[in-house]
Design a protein around this motif. Structure first.
Motif, PDB file in Angstrom:
ATOM      1  N   UNK A   1      17.880 -88.240  -1.672  1.00  0.00           N
ATOM      2  CA  UNK A   1      18.429 -89.540  -1.287  1.00  0.00           C
ATOM      3  C   UNK A   1      17.403 -90.644  -1.494  1.00  0.00           C
ATOM      4  N   UNK A   2      16.137 -90.369  -1.201  1.00  0.00           N
ATOM      5  CA  UNK A   2      15.086 -91.361  -1.450  1.00  0.00           C
ATOM      6  C   UNK A   2      14.975 -91.665  -2.935  1.00  0.00           C
TER       7      UNK A   2
ATOM      8  N   UNK B   1      27.528 -78.560   0.422  1.00  0.00           N
ATOM      9  CA  UNK B   1      27.897 -79.702   1.251  1.00  0.00           C
ATOM     10  C   UNK B   1      26.846 -80.801   1.145  1.00  0.00           C
ATOM     11  N   UNK B   2      25.576 -80.428   1.066  1.00  0.00           N
ATOM     12  CA  UNK B   2      24.520 -81.419   0.919  1.00  0.00           C
ATOM     13  C   UNK B   2      24.608 -82.112  -0.436  1.00  0.00           C
ATOM     14  N   UNK B   3      24.926 -81.366  -1.466  1.00  0.00           N
ATOM     15  CA  UNK B   3      25.109 -81.968  -2.793  1.00  0.00           C
ATOM     16  C   UNK B   3      26.304 -82.920  -2.750  1.00  0.00           C
ATOM     17  N   UNK B   4      27.358 -82.532  -2.032  1.00  0.00           N
ATOM     18  CA  UNK B   4      28.514 -83.424  -1.869  1.00  0.00           C
ATOM     19  C   UNK B   4      28.121 -84.709  -1.150  1.00  0.00           C
ATOM     20  N   UNK B   5      27.242 -84.606  -0.133  1.00  0.00           N
ATOM     21  CA  UNK B   5      26.760 -85.808   0.540  1.00  0.00           C
ATOM     22  C   UNK B   5      26.123 -86.761  -0.459  1.00  0.00           C
ATOM     23  N   UNK B   6      25.311 -86.206  -1.351  1.00  0.00           N
ATOM     24  CA  UNK B   6      24.627 -87.041  -2.337  1.00  0.00           C
ATOM     25  C   UNK B   6      25.593 -87.665  -3.326  1.00  0.00           C
TER      26      UNK B   6
ATOM     27  N   UNK C   1      26.636 -93.018   3.089  1.00  0.00           N
ATOM     28  CA  UNK C   1      27.427 -93.948   3.903  1.00  0.00           C
ATOM     29  C   UNK C   1      28.867 -93.489   4.014  1.00  0.00           C
ATOM     30  N   UNK C   2      29.449 -93.046   2.892  1.00  0.00           N
ATOM     31  CA  UNK C   2      30.824 -92.545   2.904  1.00  0.00           C
ATOM     32  C   UNK C   2      30.899 -91.234   3.674  1.00  0.00           C
ATOM     33  N   UNK C   3      29.933 -90.345   3.468  1.00  0.00           N
ATOM     34  CA  UNK C   3      29.914 -89.072   4.175  1.00  0.00           C
ATOM     35  C   UNK C   3      29.842 -89.297   5.678  1.00  0.00           C
TER      36      UNK C   3
END
Length: 77
Positions: A28-29, A57-62, A67-69
Motif C-alpha cells: 500500500x505504501x 483477501x489482502x490482494x483484493x484489498x489492494x 478506502x473502498x475495502x
C-alpha cells in the motif's frame, strides 16, 4: 494516509511471519508512492518471498483500494 516513506524516511514494517500483514502495508505504501498495484505486489514478492501476499483477501484489498475495502467491511477509520 501519508506514509512516512513519502517524506524520504526509512521505515521498518514487521509482523510475525512477514508475508501478509506487513506485505499489505508495504504494498500500500508503494501504491501511495506511485507504483501500480501489480508492480507493488510484484516488488513485495520479489524482495520478500514468492509466498508473500498469499492471502487473496489482502490482494483484493489492494486491487479494490483500502478506502473502498473499509467501506465494504464496515471498518472504522
Amino acid at each position: 494516509m501519508r506514509p512516512v516513506v513519502g517524506n524520504g524516511r526509512r521505515v521498518l514494517v514487521r509482523c510475525h511471519s512477514g508475508y501478509n500483514r506487513s506485505g499489505l502495508v508495504v504494498a500500500q505504501a508503494l501504491v501511495h508512492l506511485g507504483y501500480s498495484v501489480e508492480d507493488a505486489i510484484f516488488l513485495v514478492r520479489f524482495r520478500r518471498s514468492k509466498w508473500a501476499l498469499n492471502n487473496s483477501l489482502f490482494v483484493d484489498y489492494l486491487t479494490t483500494g483500502l478506502d473502498v475495502a473499509r467501506l465494504l467491511t464496515g471498518l472504522e477509520a
